[in-house]
Design an enzyme around this catalytic site. Structure first.
Site, PDB file in Angstrom:
ATOM      1  N   LYS A  34      56.034  82.181 -35.493  1.00 13.95           N
ATOM      2  CA  LYS A  34      56.529  82.002 -34.116  1.00 13.95           C
ATOM      3  C   LYS A  34      57.111  80.500 -34.074  1.00 13.95           C
ATOM      4  O   LYS A  34      56.979  79.656 -34.701  1.00 13.95           O
ATOM      5  CB  LYS A  34      55.199  82.287 -33.110  1.00 13.95           C
ATOM      6  N   ARG A 132      42.388  84.177 -22.978  1.00 11.42           N
ATOM      7  CA  ARG A 132      43.673  84.227 -23.164  1.00 11.42           C
ATOM      8  C   ARG A 132      43.938  85.528 -22.925  1.00 11.42           C
ATOM      9  O   ARG A 132      43.290  86.182 -22.076  1.00 11.42           O
ATOM     10  CB  ARG A 132      44.356  83.524 -24.368  1.00 11.42           C
ATOM     11  N   TYR A 269      66.661  51.210 -21.938  1.00 13.16           N
ATOM     12  CA  TYR A 269      66.278  51.469 -20.446  1.00 13.16           C
ATOM     13  C   TYR A 269      65.058  51.039 -20.164  1.00 13.16           C
ATOM     14  O   TYR A 269      64.218  50.940 -20.491  1.00 13.16           O
ATOM     15  CB  TYR A 269      66.235  53.060 -20.275  1.00 13.16           C
ATOM     16  N   MET A 317      67.396  59.713 -24.402  1.00 15.37           N
ATOM     17  CA  MET A 317      67.913  61.338 -24.472  1.00 15.37           C
ATOM     18  C   MET A 317      68.446  61.686 -26.090  1.00 15.37           C
ATOM     19  O   MET A 317      67.838  62.508 -26.661  1.00 15.37           O
ATOM     20  CB  MET A 317      68.844  61.650 -23.478  1.00 15.37           C
TER      21      MET A 317
HETATM   22  C1  LIG Z   1      49.386  80.865 -33.541  1.00 19.92           C
HETATM   23  C2  LIG Z   1      48.434  81.779 -33.856  1.00 19.92           C
HETATM   24  C3  LIG Z   1      47.887  81.748 -35.028  1.00 19.92           C
HETATM   25  C4  LIG Z   1      48.044  80.682 -36.034  1.00 19.92           C
HETATM   26  O1  LIG Z   1      47.114  79.863 -35.811  1.00 19.92           O
HETATM   27  P1  LIG Z   1      47.084  78.608 -36.941  1.00 19.92           P
HETATM   28  O2  LIG Z   1      46.027  77.741 -36.337  1.00 19.92           O
HETATM   29  O3  LIG Z   1      48.481  77.941 -36.447  1.00 19.92           O
HETATM   30  O4  LIG Z   1      47.010  79.187 -38.485  1.00 19.92           O
HETATM   31  C5  LIG Z   1      47.076  82.923 -35.205  1.00 19.92           C
HETATM   32  N1  LIG Z   1      46.762  83.773 -34.387  1.00 19.92           N
HETATM   33  C6  LIG Z   1      47.300  83.798 -33.332  1.00 19.92           C
HETATM   34  C7  LIG Z   1      46.871  85.039 -32.140  1.00 19.92           C
HETATM   35  C8  LIG Z   1      48.113  82.823 -32.923  1.00 19.92           C
HETATM   36  O5  LIG Z   1      48.835  82.818 -31.684  1.00 19.92           O
END
Ligand SMILES: *Cc1c(COP(=O)(O)O)cnc(C)c1O
Length: 377
Positions: A34, A132, A269, A317
């Site tokens: 991701k 979550r 800046y 920037m």
């Molecule tokens: C991002 C994520 C991981 C990976 O976690 P790391 O600490 O980067 O290995 C695993 N499970 C879920 C649900 C995640 O969102």
């Protein structure tokens, strides 16, 4: 010939996969790619991983999943994050596995899958204490009954996510979460479900808590050669577990201009910093839009010709200034290392994160995805 770019070390990624796999033998290895593979380049990393036999990938959203699907027609692709209901037809059509935690999503997915006489594969995310996404334990049975009423929805996985596994040497809370997760799995089995993929281990859990590995592990940060936290690294070292992680990313740019300026000259800046002596200043064509955090103004360091050079004044920037007075020779278009090793020095994501009170995850994931990723083998 790029102006600013990211280099990915293929051998480092492969070595990290080997290391993590050897620590989680028996479990399927899911590469979490991701956020553009934590800034490393999703397509690039997925292709490297696929070449060494990785067949499962975790992403955050359907857009990422569809890009991967095109690249890897037969891989298992799990979306960990939220997918809008209108995207369900596309997910089902492309064999993307969804993570669900609301009963109404099952009803909707059943309608979509039934319409095309296909079966939607889902992972049930259990709420075990991270607050979550996740199904509350008290709603689990209703959820399972809904799935029994949905012949086109099949549970292929059950998962949860730890809240504090990388932040504490004390496994008490993780153990509590894991025992809730185990209870949820029992509930599934009591109702006749036997999902093949049982998973909750992120990198820290892969490294520290083998009991949590289940049948699939989800490796993110470790895949990129970065420790989940300094505490995890220290704990591993103390336990004498042999585990080397090799950072896979270098972030580079080039000198756009060099000039000598007299003592007292304000830089950038807001004129927030003035030269304490006559200095040589280099301008770099990189700034906060590229992902170089503005909080690094006046405190960041980069490497030029193997020397550490300080960021001067505010990060702009698209540009920033550095002090190259201590570097014997600096040429226009010379390579500058923002992250990574040059000579005897290294600027690590961990070091940068510590400087601006964040975690290395944020430092790498926020490198602008538009910058070119170049795989070095
Ligand atoms: C991002 C994520 C991981 C990976 O976690 P790391 O600490 O980067 O290995 C695993 N499970 C879920 C649900 C995640 O969102």
């Amino acid at each position: 010939m790029e102006r600013t770019w990211v280099e990915i070390d293929e051998q480092a990624i492969i070595s990290n996969i080997k290391t993590l796999r050897s620590l989680s033998q028996g479990a399927r290895f899911c590469a979490i790619v991701k956020a553009n593979a934590y800034g490393h380049g999703m397509k690039e990393v997925a292709q490297i991983a696929a070449r060494v036999g990785v067949q499962s990938f975790g992403v955050d959203n359907l857009d990422e999943a569809l890009v991967l699907r095109e690249l890897l027609p037969s891989a298992q692709i799990i979306v960990l994050g939220y997918v809008m209901q209108y995207q369900y037809p596309e997910a089902v059509r492309n064999g993307i596995e969804l993570t669900l935690s609301d009963r109404e999503d099952i009803e909707q997915l059943e309608r979509v899958a039934a319409a095309t006489a296909s079966t939607a594969q889902i992972h049930l995310k259990i709420e075990t204490g991270t607050s979550r996404r996740g199904i509350l334990m008290e709603e689990l049975i209703d959820f399972l009954l809904e799935i029994k009423r949905s012949p086109h929805v099949s549970i292929c996985g059950i998962s949860t996510h730890f809240a504090s596994i990388e932040d504490t040497g004390n496994a008490e809370y993780a153990s509590l979460q894991f025992s809730r997760f185990s209870d949820a799995l029992k509930e599934l089995q009591n109702h006749g479900f036997n999902p093949p993929h049982i998973h909750c281990a992120c990198t820290a859990a892969i490294l520290l808590y083998p009991v949590t590995h289940g049948t699939l592990v989800r490796a993110g940060i470790g895949l990129y050669g970065i420790w989940p936290s300094e505490l995890v690294e220290q704990t591993i070292r103390k336990q004498n577990i042999s585990c080397e992680l090799r950072p896979a990313l270098k972030w580079k740019t080039r000198v756009a201009q060099v000039k000598s300026l007299p003592i007292g000259t304000p830089i950038g800046y807001g004129s927030t910093e003035r030269l304490k002596q006559r200095s040589r200043i280099a301008v770099l064509p990189v700034g906060y839009r590229d992902g170089y955090d503005r909080s690094l103004s006046s405190i960041g360091e980069v490497l030029v010709g193997g020397y550490r050079c300080k960021v001067m004044g505010r990060v702009c920037m698209n540009m920033m200034m550095i002090d190259v007075s201590s570097v014997p020779t600096v040429e226009k278009e010379q390579v500058v290392t923002l992250l990574g090793i040059d000579g005897r020095h290294e600027i690590s994501a961990v070091e940068v994160a510590r400087k601006i009170q964040t975690i290395p995850y944020e430092i790498v994931t926020r490198i602008n995805p538009l910058l070119p990723r170049i795989v070095v083998s």
